[in-house]
Design an enzyme around this catalytic site. Sequence first.
Site, PDB file in Angstrom:
ATOM      1  N   ASP A   6     -10.529  -6.628 -27.452  1.00 40.60           N
ATOM      2  CA  ASP A   6      -9.920  -6.033 -26.261  1.00 40.60           C
ATOM      3  C   ASP A   6      -8.404  -6.275 -26.273  1.00 40.60           C
ATOM      4  O   ASP A   6      -7.919  -7.151 -26.985  1.00 40.60           O
ATOM      5  CB  ASP A   6     -10.570  -6.708 -25.035  1.00 40.60           C
ATOM      6  CG  ASP A   6      -9.967  -6.254 -23.732  1.00 40.60           C
ATOM      7  OD1 ASP A   6      -9.683  -5.048 -23.600  1.00 40.60           O
ATOM      8  OD2 ASP A   6      -9.797  -7.112 -22.837  1.00 40.60           O
ATOM      9  N   ASP A   8      -5.988  -5.903 -22.978  1.00 42.41           N
ATOM     10  CA  ASP A   8      -5.456  -6.534 -21.759  1.00 42.41           C
ATOM     11  C   ASP A   8      -6.096  -7.894 -21.513  1.00 42.41           C
ATOM     12  O   ASP A   8      -7.319  -8.018 -21.459  1.00 42.41           O
ATOM     13  CB  ASP A   8      -5.708  -5.641 -20.542  1.00 42.41           C
ATOM     14  CG  ASP A   8      -4.981  -4.312 -20.659  1.00 42.41           C
ATOM     15  OD1 ASP A   8      -3.930  -4.276 -21.312  1.00 42.41           O
ATOM     16  OD2 ASP A   8      -5.484  -3.321 -20.105  1.00 42.41           O
ATOM     17  N   ASP A 133     -12.225 -10.273 -22.052  1.00 41.37           N
ATOM     18  CA  ASP A 133     -12.090 -11.172 -20.901  1.00 41.37           C
ATOM     19  C   ASP A 133     -12.968 -10.732 -19.733  1.00 41.37           C
ATOM     20  O   ASP A 133     -13.013 -11.428 -18.715  1.00 41.37           O
ATOM     21  CB  ASP A 133     -10.629 -11.213 -20.430  1.00 41.37           C
ATOM     22  CG  ASP A 133     -10.142  -9.845 -20.018  1.00 41.37           C
ATOM     23  OD1 ASP A 133     -10.091  -8.952 -20.891  1.00 41.37           O
ATOM     24  OD2 ASP A 133      -9.845  -9.646 -18.826  1.00 41.37           O
TER      25      ASP A 133
HETATM   26 MG   LIG Z   1      -9.255  -7.097 -20.935  1.00 38.97          MG
END
Ligand SMILES: [Mg+2]
Length: 173
Positions: A6, A8, A133
Amino acid sequence: MTIFVDMDDVLADTYGKHIELYNKEHQQDLHINQITSGEIWHNVPEIHKKSIKDHALQPGFFRNLKPFKDAIQVMEALYNKHEVYIATAATQFPNSLLEKSEWLDEHMPFITWQHRIMCGDKFILNGDLLIDDRTYNLEKFEGDTLLYNSPHNVNDTGYTRVSNWLEIAERLL
Ligand SMILES: [Mg+2]
């Protein structure tokens, strides 16, 4: 191994950018150390929440995020050892697609366009490992997962966690 990574809050620091913009917009002195849990807008007064939520709509927001410490070097080493793909939601904020592409050109030019999956839902991805996240991305992924620590996921349980890129290097290199 086929690994999806990922962007961000895994490669790129959105909290830092939110705080920088917030301090400028509202003449505040918020510091990342004060954010111990929750989304960034959970940590500001009610009247400032909307301006934070609008940051992602500002041109340049995704283009100007700072890479996390050691992310670039570890990603390059991972890329040389495994099948590594970026897997980033880029259709939620349409301007983010071009900006994320330009961000990768600047910071991780070794990742070719064939290895950049700019997507919506991630559960359709088929591979060995997803580093993200957001537990809503990890919970539906069929392979292994690593949860990258972030203030918004401190209370989520049941996942293997990593808190920086050197830990990822130790596990995967
Ligand atoms: Mg993320």
